[in-house]
Design a protein around this motif. Structure first.
Motif, mmCIF file in Angstrom:
data_model
loop_
_atom_site.group_PDB
_atom_site.id
_atom_site.type_symbol
_atom_site.label_atom_id
_atom_site.label_comp_id
_atom_site.label_asym_id
_atom_site.label_seq_id
_atom_site.Cartn_x
_atom_site.Cartn_y
_atom_site.Cartn_z
ATOM 1 N N ASP A 205 38.648 49.587 30.829
ATOM 2 C CA ASP A 205 39.120 50.033 29.522
ATOM 3 C C ASP A 205 37.911 50.501 28.726
ATOM 4 O O ASP A 205 36.769 50.128 29.035
ATOM 5 C CB ASP A 205 39.838 48.898 28.784
ATOM 6 N N ARG A 206 38.169 51.299 27.668
ATOM 7 C CA ARG A 206 37.062 51.851 26.890
ATOM 8 C C ARG A 206 37.574 52.241 25.511
ATOM 9 O O ARG A 206 38.675 52.764 25.373
ATOM 10 C CB ARG A 206 36.503 53.080 27.603
ATOM 11 N N GLY A 251 42.640 46.016 23.457
ATOM 12 C CA GLY A 251 42.958 46.757 24.664
ATOM 13 C C GLY A 251 43.474 48.154 24.366
ATOM 14 O O GLY A 251 43.685 48.540 23.210
ATOM 15 N N HIS A 252 43.613 48.938 25.420
ATOM 16 C CA HIS A 252 44.210 50.275 25.354
ATOM 17 C C HIS A 252 43.394 51.233 24.496
ATOM 18 O O HIS A 252 43.953 52.105 23.818
ATOM 19 C CB HIS A 252 45.650 50.196 24.850
ATOM 20 N N GLY A 253 42.060 51.053 24.499
ATOM 21 C CA GLY A 253 41.191 52.055 23.916
ATOM 22 C C GLY A 253 41.140 52.125 22.409
ATOM 23 O O GLY A 253 40.668 53.131 21.863
#
Length: 357
Positions: A205-206, A251-253
């Protein structure tokens, strides 16, 4: 990268002399670099009550040690642009090994062990390109360097092992070069991010800072019990601005900014020193330039603000207790709605507390 093996197998093969457990060396709950009144650099172990469990001489100023999860062994890593790391037996004070950064590399002062204690991860700068790398060292092979992978950005600072075993890296976005000291070379183009990896270096993730916050440098991160990550930033833009310097990653950028009370962000003076979980649901951040420690509730809304001159180190330690330290030798206990002095020592504590858990 080599597959992880069990801790006991690693100990059998280890060329590094095993240490006693942490409980056998005064039962510390956190480590901090410090400076003595005689200007001697030290690594200090602090107990739950704020007493000193041990202190070990260091050859130079430390930043944040990586603490082994089981045995009383720590790796004191030089701050940027240092090129050494000392593996310390905290039972005897012995330097078990000195690690040297590879050619054209330097360290950023932070590291983390894998959950089984076999691998050490260090954040590094590839000097010719300016790109960040994460070095991998195998304790069972006398801390031989066994691999590396891209950090996902420029200027990786803190690396954190999450309870899941995932690694989180705070890429600060700032390019530097040892020949230019601590000068920041790319302020016009910098952009920070948080990147999550498997222990094999695979990106999971990022999250990047938004375009209008491009000069917000992500430096320090902390894991929350619910899996969120608290992010602390240091502003490199207009000093008369008061941008959001604390975010939560779920999470999820996406990074979600914390909510400060009216005008409270001005008290940060553009700089967050450390971040930490606080109990089960909240978190705390330090602002040493502003002389403040702030607490936040489960909704990332400010719940407290406490005056503490030069307070920077923060860590949630055993039994959910959060501790803080400052440059004047004070040790504090922090909770939602309260900050209490528990000890003072004739030391100047450095920027970070590293929890032993």
């Amino acid at each position: 990268m080599h597959a992880r093996r069990g801790f006991l197998a690693g100990m059998v093969a280890s060329a590094v002399t095993p240490s006693l457990s942490w409980s056998a060396v005064g039962d510390p709950v956190a480590l901090s670099a410090a400076l003595s009144p005689e200007s001697k650099h030290l690594l200090v172990g602090l107990t739950l009550g704020g007493d000193i469990a041990f202190q070990i001489p260091l050859p130079d100023r430390g930043h944040a040690a990586a603490a082994h999860p089981f045995v009383a062994e720590a790796v004191a890593i030089a701050r940027r642009p240092g090129r050494f790391a000392k593996v310390l037996d905290c039972a005897t004070g012995t330097v078990l090994k000195t690690l040297s950064a590879p050619k054209n590399r330097h360290f950023y002062g932070h590291g983390a062990f894998s959950a089984d204690g076999k691998l050490l991860f260090t954040t590094e700068n590839d000097i010719p390109t300016g790109l960040g790398r994460v070095g991998v060292w195998d304790r069972s092979l006398n801390y031989s360097r066994v691999g590396e992978f891209a950090s996902g950005g420029i200027g990786p600072h803190e690396v954190l092992r999450l309870p899941s075993g995932t690694l989180a890296v705070a890429n600060g976005g700032i390019r530097t070069h040892p020949d230019r000291g601590r000068e920041k070379l790319n302020l016009d183009t910098m952009r920070a991010n948080l990147t999550l990896f498997s222990e094999h270096g695979e990106i999971l993730d990022r999250a990047e800072v938004e375009d209008d916050m491009r000069q917000n440098s992500l430096r320090h991160i902390a894991a929350m019990p619910n899996g969120d990550i608290v992010c602390g930033f240091q502003w490199q833009g207009d000093p008369f601005d008061a941008p959001p310097l604390v975010s939560v990653f779920s999470g999820h950028g996406t990074l979600y900014p914390a909510e400060f009370e009216d005008n409270a962000q001005w008290e940060l003076d553009g700089y967050v020193g450390s971040v930490s979980a606080l109990g089960q649901n909240g978190f705390a951040i330090s602002a040493p330039r502003g002389g403040r420690v702030f607490t936040f509730d489960a909704k990332a809304e400010q719940s407290g603000s406490y005056r503490a001159l030069d307070a920077c180190g923060l860590a949630q330690v055993r039994d959910g207790v959060t501790m803080a330290t400052d440059g004047n030798g004070f040790v504090y206990r922090v909770s939602e709605g309260h900050m209490q002095t528990i000890r003072r020592h004739p030391l100047a504590f450095d920027n970070h507390l590293v929890a032993l858990s």
